[in-house]
Write a protein that holds these residues in place. Structure first.
Motif, short mmCIF file in Angstrom:
data_model
loop_
_atom_site.label_atom_id
_atom_site.label_comp_id
_atom_site.label_asym_id
_atom_site.label_seq_id
_atom_site.Cartn_x
_atom_site.Cartn_y
_atom_site.Cartn_z
N LYS A 1 0.82 -1.23 0.00
CA LYS A 1 0.00 0.00 0.00
C LYS A 1 0.85 1.27 0.00
O LYS A 1 0.61 2.18 -0.76
N THR A 2 1.84 1.29 0.89
CA THR A 2 2.61 2.53 1.04
C THR A 2 3.46 2.80 -0.20
O THR A 2 3.51 3.93 -0.69
N ASN A 3 4.07 1.76 -0.73
CA ASN A 3 4.83 1.93 -1.97
C ASN A 3 3.93 2.40 -3.11
O ASN A 3 4.31 3.27 -3.89
N1 LIG Z 1 5.71 -4.69 -6.80
C1 LIG Z 1 6.53 -5.18 -5.87
N2 LIG Z 1 7.55 -6.00 -6.20
C2 LIG Z 1 8.37 -6.52 -5.27
N3 LIG Z 1 8.25 -6.28 -3.96
C3 LIG Z 1 7.27 -5.47 -3.55
C4 LIG Z 1 6.35 -4.88 -4.47
N4 LIG Z 1 5.47 -4.10 -3.76
C5 LIG Z 1 5.82 -4.24 -2.46
N5 LIG Z 1 6.89 -5.05 -2.32
C6 LIG Z 1 7.54 -5.46 -1.07
O1 LIG Z 1 6.59 -5.44 -0.03
C7 LIG Z 1 7.10 -4.68 1.07
C8 LIG Z 1 5.96 -4.01 1.79
O2 LIG Z 1 5.48 -2.92 1.03
P1 LIG Z 1 4.69 -1.72 1.72
O3 LIG Z 1 5.39 -1.22 2.92
O4 LIG Z 1 4.38 -0.74 0.65
O5 LIG Z 1 3.36 -2.51 2.17
P2 LIG Z 1 2.15 -1.99 3.05
O6 LIG Z 1 0.93 -2.64 2.52
O7 LIG Z 1 2.15 -0.51 3.12
O8 LIG Z 1 2.52 -2.57 4.49
P3 LIG Z 1 1.81 -2.22 5.90
O9 LIG Z 1 0.49 -2.93 5.89
O10 LIG Z 1 2.78 -2.78 6.90
O11 LIG Z 1 1.68 -0.74 5.96
C9 LIG Z 1 8.12 -3.74 0.46
O12 LIG Z 1 9.08 -3.37 1.40
C10 LIG Z 1 8.70 -4.54 -0.68
O13 LIG Z 1 9.75 -5.36 -0.18
#
Ligand SMILES: Nc1ncnc2c1ncn2[C@@H]1O[C@H](COP(=O)(O)OP(=O)(O)OP(=O)(O)O)[C@@H](O)[C@H]1O
Ligand SMILES: [Mg+2]
Length: 292
Positions: free
Chosen positions: A43-45
């Motif tokens: 989500k954050t990415n």
């Molecule tokens: N498209 C992608 N390809 C490869 N790895 C990815 C991709 N998107 C996310 N990731 C991996 O997933 C990890 C978690 O991503 P992110 O922090 O954006 O998730 P999140 O849903 O925001 O997590 P949270 O629920 O903890 O807030 C990243 O650090 C990266 O390693």
């Protein structure tokens, strides 16, 4: 509750009379809540990189980091929040003082801790809140809200308050089941809600299509929700590399597969934006504090 609703309407009306009608209708900010059932799906990415893609199209964009207390946008970008929206509501800080600067001048607004307490604001706090949100309305075209994962009350409030909802899932079965779970909560609380779906970390397009077809079918059959597929993002090792450097992948590796996918999603999103009318920041925060 009724008291607060009444007070708020009076306050908003008072302020709106000072603004021109034309300005009110043309410049409403569009809000998107980005959420997921399971944590760690990207989500954050997604939020950070999509914001930068929209910014490069000349849009005025901000992110609200609604997942306060959890290591979130600050970790991905290496910027630490000092203040949040609570400081604005309490009158300790102006909204402009709590906005952090991310890469390329991206504005990041640390969210609210204790969304439940918003139902009992004093007159003074409400005035501060409204003053702040009107500044945001004038400042931004689009606000992306990075919510936490799951179905806690504050996550669901943020989701339901936004103009558009974007649910992210990976192809992993647990992530898909949990995505269905959050869509179910949305459908129960809000009839005819539109839900956009992004499948992240796909190995190939066939896998992405299978997952989105399955999820769309169960959402339609059991929840009467029409999922709109906003896009798919490949699993890309450049994302992991960029995260390690605390840099957005769209800036570090602008031509990588994930960046290309984000750019396609940005185009889709701009199409939705033209079609739909928004409730603006006023609509968003009014819903968030349970007034409409
Ligand atoms: N498209 C992608 N390809 C490869 N790895 C990815 C991709 N998107 C996310 N990731 C991996 O997933 C990890 C978690 O991503 P992110 O922090 O954006 O998730 P999140 O849903 O925001 O997590 P949270 O629920 O903890 O807030 C990243 O650090 C990266 O390693
Ligand atoms: Mg996150």
């Amino acid at each position: 509750m009724r008291d607060q609703a009444h007070k708020l309407r009076e306050l908003v009306r008072g302020r709106e009379n000072k603004k021109s009608k034309q300005n009110q209708q043309e410049n409403l900010t569009k809000t998107y809540a980005i959420t997921s059932g399971k944590g760690g799906v990207g989500k954050t990415n997604f939020t950070v990189n999509l914001s930068l893609a929209l910014k490069s199209e000349g849009k005025k964009v901000a992110i609200i980091d609604a997942d306060l207390g959890m290591a979130n946008i600050d970790v991905v970008l290496g910027v630490a929040p000092q203040y949040n929206l609570n400081h604005m509501i309490s009158g300790q800080k102006e909204i402009t003082e709590i906005i952090m600067k991310g890469p390329k001048g991206l504005d990041i607004i640390p969210g609210i801790s204790g969304v439940e307490e918003l139902a009992n604001l004093s007159d003074y706090q409400l005035q501060n809140f409204i003053k702040g949100w009107q500044i945001l309305e004038d400042k931004y075209d689009i606000i992306l809200i990075d919510t936490g994962a799951g179905v806690s009350k504050s996550v669901v409030n943020f989701i339901l308050a936004a103009d558009e909802i974007i649910v992210i899932s990976t192809p992993e079965p647990t992530s898909v089941t949990d995505a269905y779970g959050i869509i179910k909560v949305i459908a129960k609380r809000q009839k005819n809600s539109r839900v956009n779906l992004v499948i992240n970390q796909i190995e190939n397009s066939k896998e992405g299509e299978n997952v989105s077809k399955r999820l769309s079918k169960v959402a339609k059959d059991f929840l009467e929700v029409n999922l709109s597929i906003l896009g798919m993002i490949p699993s890309d090792k450049n994302v992991v590399k960029a995260v390690k450097k605390q840099k957005p992948f769209i800036l570090e590796f602008p031509n990588c597969k994930a960046a290309n996918a984000i750019n396609e999603i940005k185009n889709e999103l701009l199409d939705i934006e033209v079609e739909e009318k928004s409730g603006g920041i006023k609509g968003f925060f009014s819903k968030l504090i349970g007034l409409s």
